[in-house]
Design an enzyme around this catalytic site. Structure first.
Site, PDB file in Angstrom:
ATOM      1  N   GLU A 140      41.844  39.964  41.471  1.00 48.43           N
ATOM      2  CA  GLU A 140      41.988  41.108  40.558  1.00 48.43           C
ATOM      3  C   GLU A 140      43.017  42.027  41.194  1.00 48.43           C
ATOM      4  O   GLU A 140      42.722  42.683  42.199  1.00 48.43           O
ATOM      5  CB  GLU A 140      40.650  41.835  40.398  1.00 48.43           C
ATOM      6  CG  GLU A 140      39.503  40.966  39.919  1.00 48.43           C
ATOM      7  CD  GLU A 140      39.737  40.392  38.535  1.00 48.43           C
ATOM      8  OE1 GLU A 140      40.462  41.001  37.733  1.00 48.43           O
ATOM      9  OE2 GLU A 140      39.220  39.296  38.277  1.00 48.43           O
ATOM     10  N   CYS A 166      43.126  50.795  38.957  1.00 53.02           N
ATOM     11  CA  CYS A 166      43.994  49.646  38.635  1.00 53.02           C
ATOM     12  C   CYS A 166      44.392  49.661  37.162  1.00 53.02           C
ATOM     13  O   CYS A 166      45.511  49.316  36.813  1.00 53.02           O
ATOM     14  CB  CYS A 166      43.301  48.342  38.983  1.00 53.02           C
ATOM     15  SG  CYS A 166      41.690  48.160  38.208  1.00 53.02           S
TER      16      CYS A 166
END
Ligand code: NAD
Length: 510
Positions: free
Chosen positions: A245, A279
């Protein structure tokens, strides 16, 4: 563990005891005992031994232990949040979101894990195997190594660990060396809630990460794209599977028919939440020229209302450290040098702490780093576009593809735009919410990742190896395939089976 050659850990940069400093005040937040990379194989061996019993408890038994941990988290959320604020310099508003998120993930998986992990009956598919009973079993990978970033030290440390533990794996967690303290409390909570020793910590930086990779059966990594590539490379040495990720440069598109106030509120929250260190934060905005002025005015109004400071009474906290502040400053300086204007913020404040004010930039374009590189800081660059097609082209002009958002009064049209964007998720008339849709996968395209987290049953099955068990329904006809058959009998059987198999292709080929 695979039978491949062990890899010797390299010398650690972090050893002995470390002091963690509060980024908002410079005061000591706490101390941590760094793990010697040479000890990681032993820690992993301990986990491996404990994992068998954890697996054998079955999903129901594990769900019970995990439910107790959820209650423990709820009872201790104030202690965790206080430490989180000290460790990261977050505002109280930002710090308050992490524990509830973990509790919700625990609640979801404790409810769904039994069904998700149940063995599946499958038809044998070929007619001559109709005498077989086929089941596919989800068996946990014994030790899952989780390497986490610093931006959500509670949520990022455990949101993936929950799935792995639910699947029956043991977890070796390597928190970021910038935020090791809250992970210690979470580990204590796991133990105090009565769960077995299937969750361990390895504290340190690159060298400890590498030892974790070398001793894990699966690596779940969250961090930058550059580090993700190194993790994949290291894991490949032992053919250990990874899920990555990684970073993002999430675009927002504001169409001419959007609710401009809503879009502005969302842009400001999406860009400035956690001081921009998320993010899936809004990293760049493309606004249709007909609503551009109105949007920019609303954004500046919202940004000016943010209260900068760590802890209670504030909405916008410190950046994690000087390095993160330097990236933000570099992107702003580069944009200004190439003709961008700063409408609010843009100046490093005097005083202690790694604070940087929320900054709105206009007159930006793709020659500027603030529109192409991940800032991971409190900037909101807004670009005027002449058409939605231009916005789509610019949104896709990126090496990243984590998520995006589209604002339009016409949800059908927004969906059409969404399916032209090259990324893992699109939120319509909202930002970031896909992250909490636990039944859907959250993963990045391009350099934003490999694999995904969550996604309902997939979020647990990714930590498993599948084992197919083929059992007889009856012993009649058993061994019909072996050498003792005559060639004649075999030829008869082959003719029959081929004739049956060709029925479908014959129909289709007409
Ligand atoms: P980072 O890549 O610097 O570090 C992440 C982790 O990797 C840390 O624990 C670090 O110690 C470890 N590490 C460092 N070098 C390593 C190496 N060579 N091999 C193995 N491990 C190593 O990232 P960061 O600065 O901690 O976090 C910020 C980044 O994380 C941003 O790019 C952000 O977008 C990304 N992020 C992504 C998600 C997501 O879900 N996609 C979520 C949060 C953060």
């Amino acid at each position: 563990m695979s039978g491949m050659t062990a890899i010797t850990p390299t010398k650690p940069e972090f050893s002995g005891t470390g002091t963690i400093v509060n980024p908002a005040t410079g005061a000591v937040a706490g101390e941590v005992q760094w793990t010697d990379p040479a000890d990681v194989p032993n820690i992993a061996a301990g986990l491996r031994a404990a994992q068998r019993e954890w697996e054998l408890r079955g999903a129901k038994g594990r769900a019970k232990a995990m439910a107790r941990f959820a209650l423990w988290l709820n009872d201790h959320h104030e202690e965790i949040e206080d430490l989180l604020i000290k460790e990261t310099g977050k505002s109280a508003v930002d710090a308050a979101r992490e524990v509830p998120m973990l509790i919700m993930i625990l609640a979801y998986y404790t409810k769904t894990m039994e069904k998700a992990l149940a063995p599946e009956r499958r038809p044998a598919a070929l007619p001559f195997l109709a005498i077989k009973k086929v089941t596919v079993h989800y068996r946990p990978r014994p030790v899952v190594g989780i390497i986490a970033p610093w931006n959500y030290p509670v949520a990022n440390a455990l949101m993936d660990a929950i799935g792995a533990l639910a699947a029956g794996c043991a977890v070796l967690l390597k928190p970021s060396e910038r935020t090791p303290l809250t992970a210690e409390v979470l580990r204590r909570g796991w133990r105090e809630s009565g769960a077995p020793d299937v969750l361990a910590l390895a504290q340190g930086a690159r060298e400890v990460s590498e030892a974790v990779i070398d001793n894990a059966d699966f690596v779940q990594f969250t961090g930058s794209s550059a580090t993700g590539a190194k993790v994949a490379e290291r894991a490949a040495r032992r053919l250990t599977p990874v899920s990555l990720e990684l970073g993002g440069k999430d675009p927002m598109i504001v169409c001419e028919d959007a609710d401009i106030d809503l879009a502005a509120h969302a842009a400001v929250w999406g860009a400035m939440f956690n001081a921009g260190q998320t993010c899936v934060s809004v990293e760049r905005v493309y606004v249709h020229e007909s609503v551009y002025d109105q949007f920019v005015e609303a954004v500046v109004r919202d940004v000016k209302a943010l209260q900068v400071g760590a802890g209670e009474g504030f909405t916008f906290g410190a950046l994690i450290d000087e390095a993160q502040r330097a990236v933000t400053e570099r992107h702003i300086a580069d944009a200004k040098a190439k003709g961008a204007r700063v409408l609010t913020g843009g100046q490093r404040p005097d005083g202690p702490g790694s604070f940087y004010p929320p900054t709105v930039l206009v007159d930006v374009d793709h020659s500027m780093a603030c529109m192409t590189e991940e800032t991971f800081g409190p900037t909101l660059p807004i670009m005027k576009v002449r058409s939605v097609q231009e916005a789509i082209r610019l949104a896709n002009d990126s090496p990243y593809g984590l998520s995006a958002s589209v604002f339009s009064g016409d949800v059908g049209r927004a969906k059409e735009i969404a399916l032209q964007l090259d990324c893992g998720a699109v939120n319509i008339n909202d930002v970031i919410s896909n992250l909490m849709c636990l039944s859907a996968p959250m993963g990045g395209w391009k350099t934003s990742g490999i694999g995904a987290r969550f996604g309902g049953a997939d979020g647990l099955r990714k930590y498993c190896r599948v084992e197919t068990v083929v059992a007889p329904r009856t012993n009649i006809g058993a061994g019909g395939n072996y050498y003792h058959n005559s060639l004649k009998a075999l030829a008869r059987m082959n003719r029959l089976m081929t004739r049956m198999a060709l029925r479908g292709p014959r129909r289709l080929a007409k």
